[in-house]
Design a protein around this motif. Structure first.
Motif, short mmCIF file in Angstrom:
data_model
loop_
_atom_site.label_atom_id
_atom_site.label_comp_id
_atom_site.label_asym_id
_atom_site.label_seq_id
_atom_site.Cartn_x
_atom_site.Cartn_y
_atom_site.Cartn_z
N HIS A 32 0.81 -1.21 0.00
CA HIS A 32 0.00 0.00 0.00
C HIS A 32 0.84 1.26 0.00
CE1 HIS A 32 0.70 -0.48 4.40
NE2 HIS A 32 0.69 0.83 4.37
N GLU A 36 0.15 0.78 -4.57
CA GLU A 36 -1.28 1.02 -4.44
C GLU A 36 -1.70 2.19 -5.33
OE1 GLU A 36 -4.32 0.98 -0.66
OE2 GLU A 36 -2.43 2.04 -0.51
N ASP A 40 -7.28 3.50 -4.48
CA ASP A 40 -7.17 2.56 -3.36
C ASP A 40 -6.61 3.25 -2.12
OD1 ASP A 40 -8.17 0.50 -4.88
OD2 ASP A 40 -6.21 -0.25 -5.49
N LYS A 41 -5.65 4.15 -2.32
CA LYS A 41 -5.09 4.89 -1.19
C LYS A 41 -6.17 5.73 -0.52
CE LYS A 41 -0.30 5.33 -2.77
NZ LYS A 41 0.75 6.27 -3.22
N TYR A 43 -9.40 5.30 -0.61
CA TYR A 43 -10.36 4.42 0.07
C TYR A 43 -9.80 3.93 1.40
CZ TYR A 43 -13.41 0.47 1.04
OH TYR A 43 -14.27 -0.41 1.65
N ARG A 44 -8.53 3.54 1.41
CA ARG A 44 -7.93 3.04 2.66
C ARG A 44 -7.86 4.13 3.71
NH1 ARG A 44 -2.82 3.58 4.12
NH2 ARG A 44 -2.10 3.95 1.98
N THR A 47 -11.35 4.89 5.11
CA THR A 47 -12.04 3.84 5.87
C THR A 47 -11.26 3.35 7.08
OG1 THR A 47 -11.09 2.18 4.35
CG2 THR A 47 -13.30 3.02 3.84
N ASP A 48 -9.94 3.55 7.08
CA ASP A 48 -9.13 3.12 8.21
C ASP A 48 -9.40 4.05 9.41
OD1 ASP A 48 -7.23 2.29 10.03
OD2 ASP A 48 -5.61 2.13 8.55
N ARG A 52 -8.77 8.09 9.34
CA ARG A 52 -10.00 8.70 8.81
C ARG A 52 -10.10 10.19 9.18
NH1 ARG A 52 -13.70 5.93 11.48
NH2 ARG A 52 -13.53 4.15 10.06
#
Length: 208
Positions: A32, A36, A40-41, A43-44, A47-48, A52
């Motif tokens: 990541h 990544e 995707d970055k 989104y991570r 959501t993390d 966040r």
């Protein structure tokens, strides 16, 4: 003979620990971090639970920077291009404003500022400021794309804007509030980029 070969070269078992160097290298270059995609970055980070809130604050600051750098970029560009025309039209504007009793008082209050902007400020200042704000805006957009080099562009441009303002207009024109906001944004960006894992001394050392 086959038994001897088996004894001397045992097959690695599933439970065998990986080489420490390989394991450390794997940790240093997590998928990541480098491979990544941008989506995707995002989104991570959104959501993390660990990133966040930092990511939300990071994006809010970027919106303010886009508005600020974009507005200053356009205003300095227009002044750099239209300054000779403003200087020629100013006497007519002054006469028109003073002929209106309602606007005359307001114009007198702003007259010193107008004359400083139009006559006392060199055209070169507006052109240089436009270039620096454009670099600043480019840096903000790069940070929006989660590229750590964007911080370098933004930081250098903002610091040069302060220096150019002092050189061309003097220390008296440098607003202490703007200076404090500039320093605050630089500190917040650096802190958030590090907390999000985008900018860190460890990554800088690995990429050198």
């Amino acid at each position: 003979m086959d038994e001897n070969n088996t004894t001397n070269n045992p097959l690695p078992s599933d439970n065998q620990s990986p080489n420490n160097d390989d394991y450390q290298q794997h940790n240093d270059y997590e998928p990541h971090r480098d491979s990544e995609s941008y989506d995707d970055k995002v989104y991570r980070l959104k959501t993390d639970s660990a990133t966040r809130s930092s990511f939300f604050l990071f994006r809010i600051l970027l919106v303010f920077s886009i508005i600020g750098s974009g507005t200053n970029c356009l205003s300095n560009l227009s002044m750099g291009l239209m300054l000779p025309a403003f200087q020629q039209q100013y006497p007519m504007l002054e006469q028109t404003m003073q002929s209106n009793t309602q606007m005359a008082e307001m114009f007198e209050m702003m007259k010193a500022h107008y004359e400083q902007v139009i006559f006392d400020t060199p055209r070169a200042y507006y052109i240089i400021a436009f270039v620096l704000y454009a670099i600043s805006l480019a840096g903000v957009i790069m940070m929006w794309r989660l590229r750590k080099n964007g911080f370098h562009y933004y930081a250098v441009a903002q610091l040069l804007i302060i220096i150019v303002t002092i050189l061309y207009l003097g220390k008296a024109y440098m607003n202490i509030g703007n200076l404090m906001f500039t320093i605050l944004f630089l500190v917040l960006y650096l802190s958030l980029l590090r907390s999000l894992g985008i900018y860190s001394p460890k990554q800088e050392g690995n990429h050198q």
